[in-house]
Design a protein around this motif. Structure first.
Motif, PDB file in Angstrom:
ATOM      1  N   MET A 131      48.071  34.152  34.202  1.00  0.00           N
ATOM      2  CA  MET A 131      46.723  34.423  33.737  1.00  0.00           C
ATOM      3  C   MET A 131      46.015  33.135  33.334  1.00  0.00           C
ATOM      4  SD  MET A 131      44.613  36.851  33.042  1.00  0.00           S
ATOM      5  CE  MET A 131      43.159  37.102  32.099  1.00  0.00           C
ATOM      6  N   LEU A 132      46.705  32.310  32.551  1.00  0.00           N
ATOM      7  CA  LEU A 132      46.123  31.056  32.098  1.00  0.00           C
ATOM      8  C   LEU A 132      45.890  30.102  33.265  1.00  0.00           C
ATOM      9  CD1 LEU A 132      45.237  29.445  29.630  1.00  0.00           C
ATOM     10  CD2 LEU A 132      47.559  28.591  29.445  1.00  0.00           C
ATOM     11  N   MET A 133      46.789  30.143  34.239  1.00  0.00           N
ATOM     12  CA  MET A 133      46.654  29.274  35.399  1.00  0.00           C
ATOM     13  C   MET A 133      45.424  29.647  36.217  1.00  0.00           C
ATOM     14  SD  MET A 133      49.942  28.322  37.516  1.00  0.00           S
ATOM     15  CE  MET A 133      50.145  26.783  38.287  1.00  0.00           C
ATOM     16  N   ARG A 134      45.159  30.930  36.360  1.00  0.00           N
ATOM     17  CA  ARG A 134      43.970  31.380  37.078  1.00  0.00           C
ATOM     18  C   ARG A 134      42.705  30.938  36.372  1.00  0.00           C
ATOM     19  NH1 ARG A 134      45.183  37.585  38.441  1.00  0.00           N
ATOM     20  NH2 ARG A 134      46.944  37.191  39.793  1.00  0.00           N
ATOM     21  N   LEU A 135      42.719  31.024  35.059  1.00  0.00           N
ATOM     22  CA  LEU A 135      41.557  30.616  34.278  1.00  0.00           C
ATOM     23  C   LEU A 135      41.303  29.115  34.447  1.00  0.00           C
ATOM     24  CD1 LEU A 135      39.400  31.421  32.213  1.00  0.00           C
ATOM     25  CD2 LEU A 135      41.032  30.855  30.427  1.00  0.00           C
ATOM     26  N   ASN A 136      42.369  28.335  34.439  1.00  0.00           N
ATOM     27  CA  ASN A 136      42.211  26.895  34.632  1.00  0.00           C
ATOM     28  C   ASN A 136      41.651  26.579  36.013  1.00  0.00           C
ATOM     29  OD1 ASN A 136      43.112  26.242  32.109  1.00  0.00           O
ATOM     30  ND2 ASN A 136      45.223  25.866  32.746  1.00  0.00           N
ATOM     31  N   ARG A 193      39.825  28.568  37.918  1.00  0.00           N
ATOM     32  CA  ARG A 193      38.428  29.010  37.957  1.00  0.00           C
ATOM     33  C   ARG A 193      37.536  28.042  37.192  1.00  0.00           C
ATOM     34  NH1 ARG A 193      39.206  35.442  36.780  1.00  0.00           N
ATOM     35  NH2 ARG A 193      40.109  35.949  38.803  1.00  0.00           N
ATOM     36  N   LEU A 194      38.016  27.612  36.051  1.00  0.00           N
ATOM     37  CA  LEU A 194      37.228  26.684  35.243  1.00  0.00           C
ATOM     38  C   LEU A 194      37.018  25.367  35.992  1.00  0.00           C
ATOM     39  CD1 LEU A 194      35.886  26.214  32.498  1.00  0.00           C
ATOM     40  CD2 LEU A 194      38.065  25.344  31.681  1.00  0.00           C
ATOM     41  N   ARG A 195      38.070  24.871  36.643  1.00  0.00           N
ATOM     42  CA  ARG A 195      37.932  23.644  37.423  1.00  0.00           C
ATOM     43  C   ARG A 195      36.952  23.823  38.570  1.00  0.00           C
ATOM     44  NH1 ARG A 195      43.417  21.789  39.405  1.00  0.00           N
ATOM     45  NH2 ARG A 195      44.201  23.722  38.560  1.00  0.00           N
ATOM     46  N   ARG A 196      37.010  24.980  39.252  1.00  0.00           N
ATOM     47  CA  ARG A 196      36.090  25.229  40.356  1.00  0.00           C
ATOM     48  C   ARG A 196      34.645  25.300  39.867  1.00  0.00           C
ATOM     49  NH1 ARG A 196      39.539  29.872  43.409  1.00  0.00           N
ATOM     50  NH2 ARG A 196      41.085  28.464  44.339  1.00  0.00           N
ATOM     51  N   VAL A 197      34.439  26.002  38.757  1.00  0.00           N
ATOM     52  CA  VAL A 197      33.083  26.132  38.219  1.00  0.00           C
ATOM     53  C   VAL A 197      32.550  24.766  37.789  1.00  0.00           C
ATOM     54  CG1 VAL A 197      31.754  27.065  36.290  1.00  0.00           C
ATOM     55  CG2 VAL A 197      33.315  28.545  37.544  1.00  0.00           C
ATOM     56  N   VAL A 206      29.047  20.076  38.517  1.00  0.00           N
ATOM     57  CA  VAL A 206      28.870  18.621  38.599  1.00  0.00           C
ATOM     58  C   VAL A 206      28.286  18.227  39.949  1.00  0.00           C
ATOM     59  CG1 VAL A 206      30.112  16.431  38.673  1.00  0.00           C
ATOM     60  CG2 VAL A 206      30.619  18.081  36.883  1.00  0.00           C
ATOM     61  N   LEU A 207      28.813  18.786  41.025  1.00  0.00           N
ATOM     62  CA  LEU A 207      28.275  18.475  42.346  1.00  0.00           C
ATOM     63  C   LEU A 207      26.837  18.953  42.489  1.00  0.00           C
ATOM     64  CD1 LEU A 207      31.301  19.200  44.687  1.00  0.00           C
ATOM     65  CD2 LEU A 207      30.309  16.993  44.107  1.00  0.00           C
ATOM     66  N   GLY A 208      26.561  20.126  41.979  1.00  0.00           N
ATOM     67  CA  GLY A 208      25.194  20.641  42.046  1.00  0.00           C
ATOM     68  C   GLY A 208      24.226  19.778  41.267  1.00  0.00           C
TER      69      GLY A 208
END
Length: 77
Positions: free
Chosen positions: A1-6, A8-12, A17-19
């Motif tokens: 669960m925590l790994m998925r959140l990390n 997702r957070l990195r992707r967001v 930042v790119l945007g």
């Protein structure tokens, strides 16, 4: 669960930042050049900076003198 959140957070954060980087444009592109309030200030004549060098040399000498002071001196000296 925590790994998925990390992930997702990195992707967001990556997308944000790119945007932000891609959407950043100069305020005024190729418009008329703004001269600014100090445009008509005259150019100072070049002088030899001997005063600054003397002050800097004195400051270096004071710092070296303090750095090389005997550390075993007591307050009674």
């Amino acid at each position: 669960m925590l790994m998925r959140l990390n992930r997702r957070l990195r992707r967001v954060l990556t997308i944000l930042v790119l945007g932000a980087g891609l959407s950043a444009t100069p305020a005024r592109g190729e418009e008329a050049e703004d001269k600014g309030p100090y445009y008509d200030v005259g150019v100072m004549e070049a002088r030899r900076p001997w005063v600054q060098w003397v002050i800097a040399a004195a400051m270096v000498a004071l710092c070296l003198g303090a750095a090389l002071k005997n550390p075993h001196r007591s307050h009674l000296d």
